[in-house]
Enzyme design. Structure first.
Site, PDB file in Angstrom:
ATOM      1  N   TYR A  11       6.939  -7.128  -6.598  1.00  0.00           N
ATOM      2  CA  TYR A  11       7.210  -8.536  -6.241  1.00  0.00           C
ATOM      3  C   TYR A  11       5.990  -9.433  -6.497  1.00  0.00           C
ATOM      4  CZ  TYR A  11       7.725 -12.496  -3.025  1.00  0.00           C
ATOM      5  OH  TYR A  11       7.729 -13.747  -2.469  1.00  0.00           O
ATOM      6  N   ALA A  76       1.045   0.180  -4.248  1.00  0.00           N
ATOM      7  CA  ALA A  76       0.895   0.755  -2.909  1.00  0.00           C
ATOM      8  C   ALA A  76       2.255   1.031  -2.320  1.00  0.00           C
ATOM      9  CB  ALA A  76       0.150  -0.236  -1.997  1.00  0.00           C
ATOM     10  N   SER A  78       4.154   0.081   1.113  1.00  0.00           N
ATOM     11  CA  SER A  78       3.822  -1.017   2.034  1.00  0.00           C
ATOM     12  C   SER A  78       4.909  -1.349   3.052  1.00  0.00           C
ATOM     13  CB  SER A  78       3.450  -2.265   1.229  1.00  0.00           C
ATOM     14  OG  SER A  78       4.500  -2.633   0.366  1.00  0.00           O
ATOM     15  N   TYR A 142      -0.009   1.845   7.718  1.00  0.00           N
ATOM     16  CA  TYR A 142      -0.129   1.027   6.501  1.00  0.00           C
ATOM     17  C   TYR A 142      -1.454   0.249   6.520  1.00  0.00           C
ATOM     18  CZ  TYR A 142       0.642  -3.132   3.623  1.00  0.00           C
ATOM     19  OH  TYR A 142       0.490  -4.168   2.735  1.00  0.00           O
ATOM     20  N   LYS A 146      -4.915   0.659   4.103  1.00  0.00           N
ATOM     21  CA  LYS A 146      -5.463  -0.451   3.311  1.00  0.00           C
ATOM     22  C   LYS A 146      -6.925  -0.669   3.683  1.00  0.00           C
ATOM     23  CE  LYS A 146      -2.139  -1.975   0.666  1.00  0.00           C
ATOM     24  NZ  LYS A 146      -2.257  -2.375  -0.724  1.00  0.00           N
ATOM     25  N   ARG A 220       4.698 -16.242  12.118  1.00  0.00           N
ATOM     26  CA  ARG A 220       4.009 -15.656  10.963  1.00  0.00           C
ATOM     27  C   ARG A 220       3.626 -16.744   9.969  1.00  0.00           C
ATOM     28  NH1 ARG A 220       3.739 -12.296  14.049  1.00  0.00           N
ATOM     29  NH2 ARG A 220       4.407 -10.123  14.015  1.00  0.00           N
TER      30      ARG A 220
HETATM   31  N1  LIG Z   1       4.607  -8.644   0.059  1.00  0.00           N
HETATM   32  C1  LIG Z   1       3.772  -8.964   1.036  1.00  0.00           C
HETATM   33  O1  LIG Z   1       4.066  -9.848   1.877  1.00  0.00           O
HETATM   34  C2  LIG Z   1       2.429  -8.291   1.143  1.00  0.00           C
HETATM   35  C3  LIG Z   1       1.607  -8.614   2.234  1.00  0.00           C
HETATM   36  C4  LIG Z   1       0.362  -8.006   2.324  1.00  0.00           C
HETATM   37  C5  LIG Z   1      -0.063  -7.117   1.351  1.00  0.00           C
HETATM   38  N2  LIG Z   1       0.756  -6.794   0.328  1.00  0.00           N
HETATM   39  C6  LIG Z   1       0.279  -5.840  -0.690  1.00  0.00           C
HETATM   40  O2  LIG Z   1       0.487  -6.404  -1.959  1.00  0.00           O
HETATM   41  C7  LIG Z   1       0.817  -5.394  -2.916  1.00  0.00           C
HETATM   42  C8  LIG Z   1       2.126  -5.756  -3.591  1.00  0.00           C
HETATM   43  O3  LIG Z   1       3.132  -5.907  -2.600  1.00  0.00           O
HETATM   44  P1  LIG Z   1       4.647  -6.142  -3.028  1.00  0.00           P
HETATM   45  O4  LIG Z   1       5.349  -6.759  -1.894  1.00  0.00           O
HETATM   46  O5  LIG Z   1       4.673  -6.783  -4.354  1.00  0.00           O
HETATM   47  O6  LIG Z   1       5.133  -4.617  -3.138  1.00  0.00           O
HETATM   48  P2  LIG Z   1       6.089  -3.944  -4.214  1.00  0.00           P
HETATM   49  O7  LIG Z   1       6.574  -2.681  -3.594  1.00  0.00           O
HETATM   50  O8  LIG Z   1       7.105  -4.920  -4.696  1.00  0.00           O
HETATM   51  O9  LIG Z   1       5.100  -3.622  -5.405  1.00  0.00           O
HETATM   52  C9  LIG Z   1       4.293  -2.460  -5.445  1.00  0.00           C
HETATM   53  C10 LIG Z   1       4.368  -1.896  -6.850  1.00  0.00           C
HETATM   54  O10 LIG Z   1       3.524  -0.753  -6.939  1.00  0.00           O
HETATM   55  C11 LIG Z   1       4.208   0.276  -7.657  1.00  0.00           C
HETATM   56  N3  LIG Z   1       3.620   1.558  -7.212  1.00  0.00           N
HETATM   57  C12 LIG Z   1       3.592   2.063  -5.966  1.00  0.00           C
HETATM   58  N4  LIG Z   1       2.936   3.234  -5.954  1.00  0.00           N
HETATM   59  C13 LIG Z   1       2.536   3.476  -7.224  1.00  0.00           C
HETATM   60  C14 LIG Z   1       1.791   4.508  -7.847  1.00  0.00           C
HETATM   61  N5  LIG Z   1       1.347   5.574  -7.161  1.00  0.00           N
HETATM   62  N6  LIG Z   1       1.541   4.429  -9.176  1.00  0.00           N
HETATM   63  C15 LIG Z   1       1.989   3.370  -9.904  1.00  0.00           C
HETATM   64  N7  LIG Z   1       2.695   2.349  -9.361  1.00  0.00           N
HETATM   65  C16 LIG Z   1       2.962   2.402  -8.045  1.00  0.00           C
HETATM   66  C17 LIG Z   1       5.675   0.079  -7.303  1.00  0.00           C
HETATM   67  O11 LIG Z   1       6.565   0.627  -8.241  1.00  0.00           O
HETATM   68  C18 LIG Z   1       5.773  -1.447  -7.247  1.00  0.00           C
HETATM   69  O12 LIG Z   1       6.103  -1.996  -8.507  1.00  0.00           O
HETATM   70  C19 LIG Z   1       0.861  -4.083  -2.143  1.00  0.00           C
HETATM   71  O13 LIG Z   1      -0.381  -3.465  -2.297  1.00  0.00           O
HETATM   72  C20 LIG Z   1       1.059  -4.532  -0.695  1.00  0.00           C
HETATM   73  O14 LIG Z   1       0.519  -3.608   0.200  1.00  0.00           O
HETATM   74  C21 LIG Z   1       2.007  -7.355   0.200  1.00  0.00           C
END
Ligand SMILES: NC(=O)c1ccc[n+]([C@@H]2O[C@H](COP(=O)([O-])OP(=O)(O)OC[C@H]3O[C@@H](n4cnc5c(N)ncnc54)[C@H](O)[C@@H]3O)[C@@H](O)[C@H]2O)c1
Length: 328
Positions: A11, A76, A78, A142, A146, A220
């Site tokens: 995302y 990650a 998450s 989680y 991180k 939030r």
């Molecule tokens: N969405 C939020 O509100 C939010 C808030 C705080 C932190 N984050 C952090 O931001 C990052 C992205 O979040 P998001 O919501 O887009 O998550 P998401 O799940 O949509 O994206 C994570 C991507 O990482 C890939 N992935 C996971 N493990 C993998 C691995 N071992 N090797 C290769 N690819 C791998 C997944 O296929 C996915 O495309 C994450 O690290 C998350 O912890 C997100």
């Protein structure tokens, strides 16, 4: 700037890729195993390499072949609830595999890194808005994993000369025309609320209305994913002049769950029933960021702070993609 984006099919990652391309990056290469991401979310001309961040040979070869000079590490696991029932998965993916990636980046000579961290590193802080000086005391696995990676990065940075920035996102929300939020299962409030508006779910579960907030539901901080993505470009540019450090990324204001549902009713013109349930363990009453540091140091500013704009963008994406991304 030739950038490797791990998790770039996810995302937030897909929008970061869009921003990097718009900022004129010479090359953008996405490394993603598609475990929760979508090949169709990767904008051209970015290149998708399907694989695991812990595949050391693949990472080294990709970095060398593509002459990568900076990495954005977003891959990650998450989901907070899952991290509590299956901590091993979170330590493995976010820490063990994260460190394998770091080792490979060091070997390949990639000396700059921006890391996707989270507000969950703070746990249930006593201060609001939360500054980077607040206690780091995660209340779930989680957030703990991180934080573990952030700490490893600090020591790696000193020893191996990796300049880095950790971006502690609060709640990423909204969409661009091309990229939106599609998780399975979906655990984030805004997509759930909009799925109810679209008739894909019966109601929004609300976890408690007895918190010390104006209407009793949790508050939030929602930051538009485009604003979030732009911060990555600024963070990469800032790596050459600023010390390695962590920055909060929020919009500076908070909305309660009830306020969010009311705003979504207004934006979509649809009914959005909700069901009040008991509190969820580990939910803090209010999580709102102070983003002063990134504003002053990197000149970042949230341009789409209004919750209605965030909701309208997410709603437009949902209406334009009723079946989500095409199958991978
Ligand atoms: N969405 C939020 O509100 C939010 C808030 C705080 C932190 N984050 C952090 O931001 C990052 C992205 O979040 P998001 O919501 O887009 O998550 P998401 O799940 O949509 O994206 C994570 C991507 O990482 C890939 N992935 C996971 N493990 C993998 C691995 N071992 N090797 C290769 N690819 C791998 C997944 O296929 C996915 O495309 C994450 O690290 C998350 O912890 C997100």
């Amino acid at each position: 700037m030739r950038v490797l984006v791990t998790g770039g099919a996810g995302y937030v990652g897909s929008v970061v890729v869009e921003e990097l391309l718009a900022a004129g990056a010479e090359a953008v290469v996405v490394l993603d195993d598609l475990s929760s991401g979508h090949a169709g979310a990767v904008s051209l001309p970015a290149r998708l390499v399907r694989g695991d961040i812990a595949d050391t040979d693949l990472v080294i070869r990709t970095c060398r072949d593509c002459r990568i000079d900076v990495a954005v590490h977003m891959a990650a696991s998450s989901i907070v609830g899952e991290s509590m029932s299956d901590p091993a998965r979170y330590y493995r993916n976010n820490v063990t595999k994260g460190l394998a990636l770091l080792d490979a980046l060091v070997t390949a000579g990639v000396g700059r890194l921006v890391f996707s961290s989270t507000a969950a590193v703070y746990g249930d802080p006593m201060v609001s808005p939360i500054t980077e000086e607040a206690d780091l005391s995660p209340t779930n696995t989680y957030g703990e994993t991180k934080l573990a990676f952030e700490r490893a990065l600090r020591w790696y940075g000193g020893a191996y000369g990796i300049r880095h920035a950790c971006l502690r996102y609060f709640n990423a929300a909204g969409a661009t025309v091309a990229s939106g939020e599609q998780h399975d299962p979906e655990t984030h409030l805004i997509p759930i609320v909009l799925q109810v508006a679209a008739g894909k779910r019966s109601h929004v579960p609300v976890y408690g209305d007895t918190y010390a907030t104006p209407d009793g539901t949790c508050v939030r901080d929602y930051v538009h994913v485009s604003d979030l993505a732009r911060a990555h470009v600024l963070a990469i540019e800032g790596l050459s002049r600023n010390p390695s450090r962590a920055y909060n990324l929020g919009s500076g204001g908070g909305y309660s769950v009830k306020q969010l549902i009311d705003a979504a009713v207004e934006v979509t013109g649809r009914a959005i029933p909700y069901e009040m349930g008991p509190r969820r363990a580990g939910d803090a009453a209010v999580l709102v960021a102070s983003s002063d540091l990134i504003r002053t140091e990197l000149s970042w500013k949230a341009e789409k702070q209004d919750l209605r704009v965030i909701l309208a963008d997410a709603w437009a994406w949902l209406l334009a993609h009723p079946a989500g991304y095409r199958a991978d």
